[in-house]
Design a protein around this motif. Structure first.
Motif, PDB file in Angstrom:
ATOM      1  N   VAL A  63       1.008  -1.476  -0.049  1.00 44.14           N
ATOM      2  CA  VAL A  63       0.049   0.086  -0.371  1.00 44.14           C
ATOM      3  C   VAL A  63       1.303   0.791   0.340  1.00 44.14           C
ATOM      4  O   VAL A  63       1.304   1.168   1.101  1.00 44.14           O
ATOM      5  CB  VAL A  63      -1.118  -0.085   1.250  1.00 44.14           C
ATOM      6  N   PRO A  64       0.814   2.023  -0.886  1.00 41.14           N
ATOM      7  CA  PRO A  64       1.075   2.545  -1.078  1.00 41.14           C
ATOM      8  C   PRO A  64       0.578   4.031  -0.169  1.00 41.14           C
ATOM      9  O   PRO A  64      -0.062   4.550   0.439  1.00 41.14           O
ATOM     10  CB  PRO A  64       0.954   3.689  -2.043  1.00 41.14           C
ATOM     11  N   GLU A  65       2.191   4.931   0.877  1.00 45.11           N
ATOM     12  CA  GLU A  65       1.967   5.803   1.245  1.00 45.11           C
ATOM     13  C   GLU A  65       1.307   7.082   0.328  1.00 45.11           C
ATOM     14  O   GLU A  65      -0.359   7.164   1.244  1.00 45.11           O
ATOM     15  CB  GLU A  65       3.293   6.663   1.480  1.00 45.11           C
ATOM     16  N   ARG A  66       1.283   7.514  -0.723  1.00 45.88           N
ATOM     17  CA  ARG A  66       0.096   8.001  -1.773  1.00 45.88           C
ATOM     18  C   ARG A  66      -0.120   7.406  -2.412  1.00 45.88           C
ATOM     19  O   ARG A  66       0.897   6.527  -3.140  1.00 45.88           O
ATOM     20  CB  ARG A  66       0.835   9.392  -1.829  1.00 45.88           C
ATOM     21  N   TYR A  67      -1.363   7.532  -3.822  1.00 46.91           N
ATOM     22  CA  TYR A  67      -1.558   6.832  -5.005  1.00 46.91           C
ATOM     23  C   TYR A  67      -2.248   7.446  -5.723  1.00 46.91           C
ATOM     24  O   TYR A  67      -2.155   8.959  -6.020  1.00 46.91           O
ATOM     25  CB  TYR A  67      -2.775   6.253  -4.289  1.00 46.91           C
ATOM     26  N   ARG A  68      -1.033   7.089  -7.080  1.00 50.90           N
ATOM     27  CA  ARG A  68      -2.056   8.528  -8.186  1.00 50.90           C
ATOM     28  C   ARG A  68      -2.931   7.327  -8.581  1.00 50.90           C
ATOM     29  O   ARG A  68      -3.268   6.653  -8.638  1.00 50.90           O
ATOM     30  CB  ARG A  68      -0.403   7.840  -8.988  1.00 50.90           C
ATOM     31  N   ARG A  69      -4.029   8.730  -8.668  1.00 51.01           N
ATOM     32  CA  ARG A  69      -4.944   7.842 -10.060  1.00 51.01           C
ATOM     33  C   ARG A  69      -4.913   6.837 -10.462  1.00 51.01           C
ATOM     34  O   ARG A  69      -3.968   6.990 -11.710  1.00 51.01           O
ATOM     35  CB  ARG A  69      -6.078   9.444 -10.189  1.00 51.01           C
ATOM     36  N   GLY A  70      -5.730   6.188 -11.130  1.00 49.10           N
ATOM     37  CA  GLY A  70      -5.764   4.956 -11.951  1.00 49.10           C
ATOM     38  C   GLY A  70      -4.443   4.308 -12.061  1.00 49.10           C
ATOM     39  O   GLY A  70      -3.990   3.009 -12.954  1.00 49.10           O
ATOM     40  N   ALA A  71      -3.712   4.327 -10.832  1.00 50.53           N
ATOM     41  CA  ALA A  71      -2.237   3.408 -11.100  1.00 50.53           C
ATOM     42  C   ALA A  71      -2.786   2.445 -10.532  1.00 50.53           C
ATOM     43  O   ALA A  71      -3.773   1.774  -9.622  1.00 50.53           O
ATOM     44  CB  ALA A  71      -1.219   4.264 -10.538  1.00 50.53           C
ATOM     45  N   VAL A  72      -2.105   1.155 -11.220  1.00 48.11           N
ATOM     46  CA  VAL A  72      -2.023  -0.671 -10.123  1.00 48.11           C
ATOM     47  C   VAL A  72      -0.629  -0.855  -9.289  1.00 48.11           C
ATOM     48  O   VAL A  72       0.330  -0.374  -9.879  1.00 48.11           O
ATOM     49  CB  VAL A  72      -2.432  -0.862 -11.272  1.00 48.11           C
ATOM     50  N   TYR A  73      -1.671  -1.594  -8.240  1.00 49.71           N
ATOM     51  CA  TYR A  73      -0.330  -1.341  -7.241  1.00 49.71           C
ATOM     52  C   TYR A  73      -0.305  -2.870  -6.473  1.00 49.71           C
ATOM     53  O   TYR A  73      -1.566  -3.698  -6.271  1.00 49.71           O
ATOM     54  CB  TYR A  73      -0.698  -0.853  -5.640  1.00 49.71           C
TER      55      TYR A  73
END
Length: 212
Positions: A63-73
């Motif tokens: 889980v990223p500290e901050r996520y980018r819209r539409g990105a896949v993790y």
């Protein structure tokens, strides 16, 4: 006295049958909405009489500290408990706060047949879980999360895991809970996205049809 003995024997047989049927069903996958988040129940509803505290833990990685819209993790659920003989999990990703709190955030996708994803037909919330209970040496699962494409604010993940003793009953299992929150990336801040471009709605393991 005879009638009482028969009644007790019948009750015991019925309870044993129900426990066996429940174990067989939940060994495949747990019922929806049992992560403990947003006032949901947890696995303790069906797996009880175990210790309320344990040295074991369930961890949610990726889980990223901050996520980018539409990105896949790529996410990873891991049960760490030396006493576990069998295990499973359930996870949900939802909007953390605001008018849409508790609603589905992005998309969960299975990467292989060890993980199943199903959506609640009433709430629309997706739940990722084990597709079949895993043995002690395989208490690790991977899945993908596609972040929301729209601005929903912070997203919170709730995961519940069952560190089971595999004694053929619902008694004595340890239920482990965890949560992680991520905020949307701000303009000018470098993304921590994984770079994965997958997360297909019907990939390996698939996304199950909505369940009631």
């Amino acid at each position: 006295l005879v009638r009482q003995s028969v009644a007790l024997a019948t009750t015991a047989l019925l309870c044993a049958s129900l426990a066996t049927a429940a174990r067989a069903a939940y060994n495949a996958r747990p019922p929806l909405a049992h992560t403990g988040g947003f006032d949901e129940k947890t696995c303790r509803e069906c797996h009880f009489d175990g210790p309320t505290s344990s040295p074991g833990t369930v961890a949610l990685g990726g889980v990223p500290e901050r996520y980018r819209r539409g990105a896949v993790y790529r996410l990873e659920v891991v049960i760490r408990d030396n006493s576990a003989q069998l295990g499973g999990f359930q996870l949900a990703a939802r909007v953390a706060a605001g008018p849409h709190a508790g609603t589905q955030a992005g998309m969960l996708c299975a990467m292989d047949t060890r993980v199943a994803v199903a959506a609640d037909s009433t709430t629309g919330v997706q739940y990722a879980s084990h597709a079949g209970a895993a043995p002690a040496d395989s208490l690790r699962w991977q899945l993908e999360w596609r972040a929301p494409g729209e601005d929903v604010g912070s997203v919170i993940f709730h995961v519940a895991a069952n560190s089971a003793n595999d004694d053929g009953s619902q008694l004595g299992d340890v239920i482990l809970l965890a949560s992680r929150e991520t905020r949307p990336i701000e303009t000018g801040v470098r993304s921590q996205e994984s770079g994965i471009r997958g997360c297909q709605a019907a990939g390996a393991g698939g996304t199950a049809r909505a369940q009631p």
